[in-house]
Design a protein around this motif. Structure first.
Motif, PDB file in Angstrom:
ATOM      1  N   LEU A 155       0.843  -1.190   0.000  1.00  0.00           N
ATOM      2  CA  LEU A 155       0.000   0.000   0.000  1.00  0.00           C
ATOM      3  C   LEU A 155       0.888   1.254   0.000  1.00  0.00           C
ATOM      4  CD1 LEU A 155      -2.856  -0.953   2.514  1.00  0.00           C
ATOM      5  CD2 LEU A 155      -3.025  -0.691   0.035  1.00  0.00           C
ATOM      6  N   ASN A 156       0.525   2.184  -0.810  1.00  0.00           N
ATOM      7  CA  ASN A 156       1.263   3.448  -0.886  1.00  0.00           C
ATOM      8  C   ASN A 156       0.254   4.576  -0.734  1.00  0.00           C
ATOM      9  OD1 ASN A 156       2.987   5.565  -1.313  1.00  0.00           O
ATOM     10  ND2 ASN A 156       3.523   5.019  -3.427  1.00  0.00           N
ATOM     11  N   ILE A 157       0.313   5.208   0.415  1.00  0.00           N
ATOM     12  CA  ILE A 157      -0.680   6.241   0.698  1.00  0.00           C
ATOM     13  C   ILE A 157      -0.435   7.489  -0.146  1.00  0.00           C
ATOM     14  CG2 ILE A 157      -1.087   5.405   3.047  1.00  0.00           C
ATOM     15  CD1 ILE A 157       0.785   7.567   4.083  1.00  0.00           C
ATOM     16  N   LYS A 158       0.717   7.539  -0.776  1.00  0.00           N
ATOM     17  CA  LYS A 158       0.993   8.698  -1.608  1.00  0.00           C
ATOM     18  C   LYS A 158       0.258   8.623  -2.943  1.00  0.00           C
ATOM     19  CE  LYS A 158       5.586   9.505   0.374  1.00  0.00           C
ATOM     20  NZ  LYS A 158       7.055   9.604   0.112  1.00  0.00           N
ATOM     21  N   PRO A 213      -3.219   7.719  -4.005  1.00  0.00           N
ATOM     22  CA  PRO A 213      -4.565   7.374  -3.505  1.00  0.00           C
ATOM     23  C   PRO A 213      -5.327   6.466  -4.449  1.00  0.00           C
ATOM     24  CG  PRO A 213      -4.114   9.724  -3.269  1.00  0.00           C
ATOM     25  CD  PRO A 213      -3.000   9.181  -4.100  1.00  0.00           C
ATOM     26  N   THR A 236      -4.073   2.975  -4.183  1.00  0.00           N
ATOM     27  CA  THR A 236      -4.367   2.513  -2.818  1.00  0.00           C
ATOM     28  C   THR A 236      -5.832   2.103  -2.706  1.00  0.00           C
ATOM     29  OG1 THR A 236      -2.642   3.948  -1.920  1.00  0.00           O
ATOM     30  CG2 THR A 236      -4.339   3.154  -0.394  1.00  0.00           C
ATOM     31  N   THR A 237      -6.719   2.929  -3.310  1.00  0.00           N
ATOM     32  CA  THR A 237      -8.153   2.596  -3.258  1.00  0.00           C
ATOM     33  C   THR A 237      -8.423   1.279  -3.960  1.00  0.00           C
ATOM     34  OG1 THR A 237      -8.683   4.958  -3.246  1.00  0.00           O
ATOM     35  CG2 THR A 237     -10.448   3.420  -3.843  1.00  0.00           C
TER      36      THR A 237
END
Length: 603
Positions: free
Chosen positions: A428-431, A433, A436-437
């Protein structure tokens, strides 16, 4: 002899005369009574006919009046003529019966029951009968002649009939009652005659008892007393004669008893204390190939015993001092081995000479059967023990296979999904989005599959519904859960409303066998429809598992599979579980049509 014959002749002549007189008197009284009784009965039969006709007259008079009153003058048609004809018929029947009753004619086959009082009553009623008869005839004549009449033409005659008919009925009732009184009086007379006949018959019987049977009984009692005394004397003489005969034949009876015993014994021999043969039976000699001309032959030499048995036989003969000796020996004859049951008893002969009587019975068949039974029992025990070991080994293998299967399911499905879940979470890479979704949506689906896999793996464990509510609720829960988890149509039907609780061991095994059948239908049969059905009767529970899968060949399933890889382990343990609870399992499978598994348990 002549005196006795004369006495017997006189006695029986007297009895015969009294007997003939008594029986003749009874016969005459019976014939006399029957004559009068039959005569009165015949009169009663005729009287009943007269009373019946007299009673019918009342009905006919009422019928005649009713038919006349129902006339409808003024209408000229065939109905009026038919009604007139009907009235004429009634008039003729009524008048002919009246004349027959009054004059005692035989036109209606009536006998005379009339006396002066009845005749007087008929004279009184004739006037009214004539008026009714004349008026009715005039009415029918007018109808016949004119074919059409008015009410005024017949009104006077109708009035005459209506006026006289009640009086006629009243007087006719009185005549009927008088007939009834006459009949009752005849019945009373008949009863009196029967009483007289009964009295005469009883009186004759009493006289016979006094003058015939009583003297005869006294005479017979005296004769029997003499016979009993003679019989007692004869018995004493017979006893004395029997004692003499018994004492004379005592020795003969002893010889006969001995001969009978010898005849019933198959094998026998007489030997001296040293074992030499004195005499031997023919069948025993034939068995031992013995020649009666051989002197001083030892019996032990002929028996062909082994060294140990021969020594034992000799010692028992020489040292034996008890009453009877009995034991089994095996004779090794030339043809075959023969078992004999030997009994030895001492016999004291004349002048103090003692001998031994050897009695033998051939028990070869029984001994061979006994040995065969012992061998068979040992063989069956060994086979049963091997079967128990084989089953125990198969149970251990099945448990090990079940553990491997659970571990394989957890590793292949749950373990891989957990690994994939771990890698997806780490990636997962919150950078970013958007990615990530997308990954979170994939994680949701993976988590859902993981939960389903955990449920599928743990569902094979014993459900709490089986412990708390029983087999019916547990099977319903199982089918519902498996239907949700697999997406297949798995249904449950409790056709008989079964809700009884069985033994925990029974419920557990029934549940496991049903679960195995359903799992087989899901995994191997490619079924998309499975139906589990429960039915029960008074003492029987039946569970059926039907599927529409591809089926299988029962002959290809081994009876005792060695491991799960060879197939048939599930079917084998389904049968073993049902046998363990004394239940029955039936499997019927047809290729490309499906499989039916039926479990029956008697509770």
């Amino acid at each position: 002899m002549n005196q006795n014959t004369s006495l017997d002749h006189r006695t029986f002549s007297r009895f015969s005369t009294i007997y003939r007189f008594g029986l003749g008197a009874i016969a005459l009284s019976i014939i006399f009574g029957q004559f009068f009784i039959q005569r009165y009965l015949n009169d009663h039969i005729k009287d009943s006919r007269i009373i019946n006709v007299a009673g019918r007259q009342r009905m006919l008079s009422q019928k005649l009046t009713k038919e006349i009153v129902q006339l409808h003058p003024g209408i000229q048609d065939t109905n009026l003529l038919a009604q007139a004809k009907k009235i004429n018929t009634t008039i003729a029947l009524w008048n002919s019966a009246h004349m027959a009753l009054q004059n005692s004619t035989d036109s209606l086959k009536l006998a005379s029951l009339n006396n002066s009082k009845v005749l007087k009553m008929y004279e009184d009623i004739t006037l009214y009968q004539t008026k009714i008869y004349s008026s009715a005839k005039r009415i029918t004549q007018k109808i016949t002649q004119k074919h059409k009449i008015s009410l005024e033409d017949i009104q006077q005659d109708i009035d005459t009939i209506s006026k006289n008919e009640p009086i006629y009925l009243k007087k006719m009732n009185a005549i009927v009652f008088e007939y009834d009184a006459i009949a009752k009086q005849k019945v009373k007379d008949l009863k009196n005659i029967e009483y007289v006949v009964l009295f005469i018959t009883l009186l004759l019987l009493l006289l016979e008892i006094i003058f015939l049977f009583r003297p005869m009984a006294i005479r017979i009692r005296k004769t029997i007393s003499k016979l009993l005394k003679s019989e007692e004397t004869a018995k004493k003489m017979a006893i004395n004669a029997n004692n003499i005969r018994v004492s004379r034949e005592a020795s003969v009876q002893e010889l006969l008893a001995l001969n009978y015993a010898m005849d019933q014994t198959v094998l026998f021999a007489r030997i001296r204390p040293d074992g030499t043969i004195v005499a031997i039976g023919e069948r025993f000699a034939k068995l031992l190939s013995y020649d009666n001309n051989q002197p001083n032959e030892l019996l032990v030499d002929l028996l062909l015993l082994n060294e140990k048995e021969e020594s034992r036989f000799e010692n028992l003969i020489q040292q034996r001092k008890g009453p009877v000796f009995n034991q089994e020996f095996e004779m090794l004859t030339r043809k075959k081995s023969t078992w004999v049951d030997v009994s030895i008893l001492p016999v004291l002969r004349d002048k103090g000479i003692s001998e031994l009587l050897v009695l033998c019975s051939d028990i070869t068949v029984r001994k061979e059967a006994q040995l065969a039974l012992e061998n068979l029992t040992a063989q069956q025990y060994e086979e049963r023990e091997q079967l128990q070991k084989s089953r125990a080994s198969q149970v251990v293998e099945a448990q090990e296979e079940e553990r491997k299967r659970i571990a394989r399911e957890i590793h292949d499905s749950i373990g891989q999904m957990l690994t994939a879940l771990k890698f997806n979470i780490e990636s997962l890479n919150i950078k970013n989005p958007e990615k990530t979704t997308q990954k979170i949506e994939g994680l949701k689906k993976l988590t859902k599959d993981l939960i389903r896999g955990v449920r599928m793996a743990t569902f094979n464990l014993t459900p709490p519904e089986l412990i708390d509510y029983g087999i019916s609720t547990a099977l319903q829960k199982m089918t519902n859960e498996l239907s949700k988890l697999t997406g297949k149509q798995i249904l449950f039907e409790n056709n008989s409303g079964f809700d009884m609780r069985l033994d925990t061991l029974v419920e557990t095994n029934l549940y496991r066998v049903t679960q195995e059948a359903v799992n087989n239908a899901i995994k191997y049969a490619n079924s998309d429809f499975i139906l589990v059905t429960i039915n029960h009767s008074t003492n029987k529970l039946s569970i059926m598992i039907n599927d529409n899968g591809k089926g299988f060949d029962m002959s290809a399933i081994p009876k005792n599979p060695s491991n799960g890889a060879e197939g048939g382990m599930g079917v084998f343990f389904m049968k073993e579980r049902m046998a363990y609870i004394n239940g029955r399992i039936f499997i019927n499978s047809i290729a490309d049509e499906g499989t039916r598994v039926t479990l029956n348990y008697d509770f």
